[in-house]
Design a protein around this motif. Structure first.
Motif, PDB file in Angstrom:
ATOM      1  N   ARG A   1     -13.743  -2.261  26.895  1.00 16.74           N
ATOM      2  CA  ARG A   1     -13.428  -0.902  26.429  1.00 16.74           C
ATOM      3  C   ARG A   1     -12.229  -0.342  27.177  1.00 16.74           C
ATOM      4  O   ARG A   1     -11.320   0.234  26.568  1.00 16.74           O
ATOM      5  CB  ARG A   1     -14.635   0.034  26.634  1.00 16.74           C
TER       6      ARG A   1
ATOM      7  N   SER B   1     -12.993   8.821  24.729  1.00 20.74           N
ATOM      8  CA  SER B   1     -14.328   8.617  24.166  1.00 20.74           C
ATOM      9  C   SER B   1     -14.801   7.176  24.342  1.00 20.74           C
ATOM     10  O   SER B   1     -15.939   6.925  24.760  1.00 20.74           O
ATOM     11  CB  SER B   1     -14.301   8.997  22.677  1.00 20.74           C
ATOM     12  N   ILE B   2     -13.916   6.239  24.031  1.00 21.97           N
ATOM     13  CA  ILE B   2     -14.282   4.824  24.161  1.00 21.97           C
ATOM     14  C   ILE B   2     -14.444   4.431  25.628  1.00 21.97           C
ATOM     15  O   ILE B   2     -15.422   3.774  26.005  1.00 21.97           O
ATOM     16  CB  ILE B   2     -13.227   3.924  23.472  1.00 21.97           C
TER      17      ILE B   2
ATOM     18  N   GLY C   1     -17.513   6.187  27.081  1.00 25.35           N
ATOM     19  CA  GLY C   1     -18.750   5.998  26.342  1.00 25.35           C
ATOM     20  C   GLY C   1     -19.363   7.316  25.913  1.00 25.35           C
ATOM     21  O   GLY C   1     -20.575   7.503  25.959  1.00 25.35           O
TER      22      GLY C   1
ATOM     23  N   TRP D   1     -19.798   9.184  22.743  1.00 32.33           N
ATOM     24  CA  TRP D   1     -19.685   8.932  21.298  1.00 32.33           C
ATOM     25  C   TRP D   1     -18.556   7.928  21.052  1.00 32.33           C
ATOM     26  O   TRP D   1     -17.611   8.177  20.291  1.00 32.33           O
ATOM     27  CB  TRP D   1     -19.458  10.205  20.507  1.00 32.33           C
ATOM     28  N   ALA D   2     -18.676   6.790  21.697  1.00 32.39           N
ATOM     29  CA  ALA D   2     -17.629   5.767  21.630  1.00 32.39           C
ATOM     30  C   ALA D   2     -17.377   5.306  20.198  1.00 32.39           C
ATOM     31  O   ALA D   2     -16.254   4.902  19.862  1.00 32.39           O
ATOM     32  CB  ALA D   2     -18.004   4.579  22.512  1.00 32.39           C
ATOM     33  N   ASP D   3     -18.388   5.369  19.347  1.00 30.66           N
ATOM     34  CA  ASP D   3     -18.187   4.991  17.947  1.00 30.66           C
ATOM     35  C   ASP D   3     -17.242   5.963  17.256  1.00 30.66           C
ATOM     36  O   ASP D   3     -16.353   5.564  16.501  1.00 30.66           O
ATOM     37  CB  ASP D   3     -19.518   4.892  17.206  1.00 30.66           C
TER      38      ASP D   3
ATOM     39  N   GLY E   1     -14.955   7.707  18.823  1.00 28.43           N
ATOM     40  CA  GLY E   1     -13.650   7.413  19.423  1.00 28.43           C
ATOM     41  C   GLY E   1     -12.962   6.249  18.737  1.00 28.43           C
ATOM     42  O   GLY E   1     -11.749   6.286  18.467  1.00 28.43           O
ATOM     43  N   ALA E   2     -13.727   5.212  18.428  1.00 27.34           N
ATOM     44  CA  ALA E   2     -13.160   4.065  17.728  1.00 27.34           C
ATOM     45  C   ALA E   2     -12.681   4.464  16.333  1.00 27.34           C
ATOM     46  O   ALA E   2     -11.629   4.001  15.868  1.00 27.34           O
ATOM     47  CB  ALA E   2     -14.199   2.940  17.639  1.00 27.34           C
TER      48      ALA E   2
ATOM     49  N   PHE F   1     -20.675  -0.290  18.391  1.00 30.15           N
ATOM     50  CA  PHE F   1     -21.311   0.828  19.095  1.00 30.15           C
ATOM     51  C   PHE F   1     -22.414   1.448  18.248  1.00 30.15           C
ATOM     52  O   PHE F   1     -23.481   1.781  18.756  1.00 30.15           O
ATOM     53  CB  PHE F   1     -20.281   1.908  19.458  1.00 30.15           C
TER      54      PHE F   1
ATOM     55  N   THR G   1     -22.683   3.872  29.314  1.00 32.23           N
ATOM     56  CA  THR G   1     -22.100   4.899  28.457  1.00 32.23           C
ATOM     57  C   THR G   1     -22.718   6.244  28.852  1.00 32.23           C
ATOM     58  O   THR G   1     -23.812   6.287  29.422  1.00 32.23           O
ATOM     59  CB  THR G   1     -22.362   4.640  26.963  1.00 32.23           C
TER      60      THR G   1
ATOM     61  N   PRO H   1     -24.373   6.587  20.604  1.00 30.75           N
ATOM     62  CA  PRO H   1     -23.415   6.715  19.522  1.00 30.75           C
ATOM     63  C   PRO H   1     -23.747   7.897  18.615  1.00 30.75           C
ATOM     64  O   PRO H   1     -24.894   8.332  18.533  1.00 30.75           O
ATOM     65  CB  PRO H   1     -23.533   5.396  18.750  1.00 30.75           C
TER      66      PRO H   1
END
Length: 139
Positions: free
Chosen positions: A9, A59-60, A63, A65-67, A69-70, A120, A130, A134
């Motif tokens: 990440r 965000s990524i 961690g 809400w890394a999803d 962020g992606a 994620f 994280t 997510p």
């Protein structure tokens, strides 16, 4: 596995942190370049895109809400590939090749961002290191 995903990440977002820094500190120059490529409201778009990739990268990396962020990173990359690196518009062979490389890089990174979104979202609470779970659940 958690440490390996964390390292991945962080390595993934380094490019976006550097890019966000450029967008937010060299706004006029980058905005002029964006305008030369036909981007409307180029300076505000440069600032907005810098904030978008900064938020996605943080965000990524953290961690949070890394999803999401992606998804933000992907939302930046696909339009950027088309708007900024339209190699099909280039007449000079060397410029065409250079823009094609950048276009394909953005598309590939966008694909990787979509895979991170799926990863994620699918792994959910089971991924350690994280801050939050997510935002999305695609199971």
């Amino acid at each position: 596995m958690d440490a390996l995903v964390l390292i991945g990440r962080i390595l993934f977002v380094l490019l976006f942190f550097a890019s966000a820094f450029g967008h937010l500190t060299k706004t006029q120059a980058m905005g002029a370049y964006a305008a030369s490529r036909g981007v409307p409201a180029a300076v505000p778009a440069t600032i907005a895109s810098g904030l978008l990739i900064l938020a996605g990268g943080v965000s990524i990396a953290l961690g949070i809400w890394a999803d999401l962020g992606a998804l933000l990173i992907a939302a930046f990359l696909f339009p950027t590939a088309v708007l900024m690196h339209g190699f099909w518009r280039e007449e000079d062979p060397q410029a065409r090749q250079m823009e094609q490389v950048h276009f394909l890089k953005d598309i590939a990174l966008g694909g990787a961002a979509l895979m991170l979104l799926a990863f994620f979202s699918y792994v959910g609470d089971d991924l350690g290191l994280t801050i939050t779970c997510p935002l999305f659940d695609i199971r």
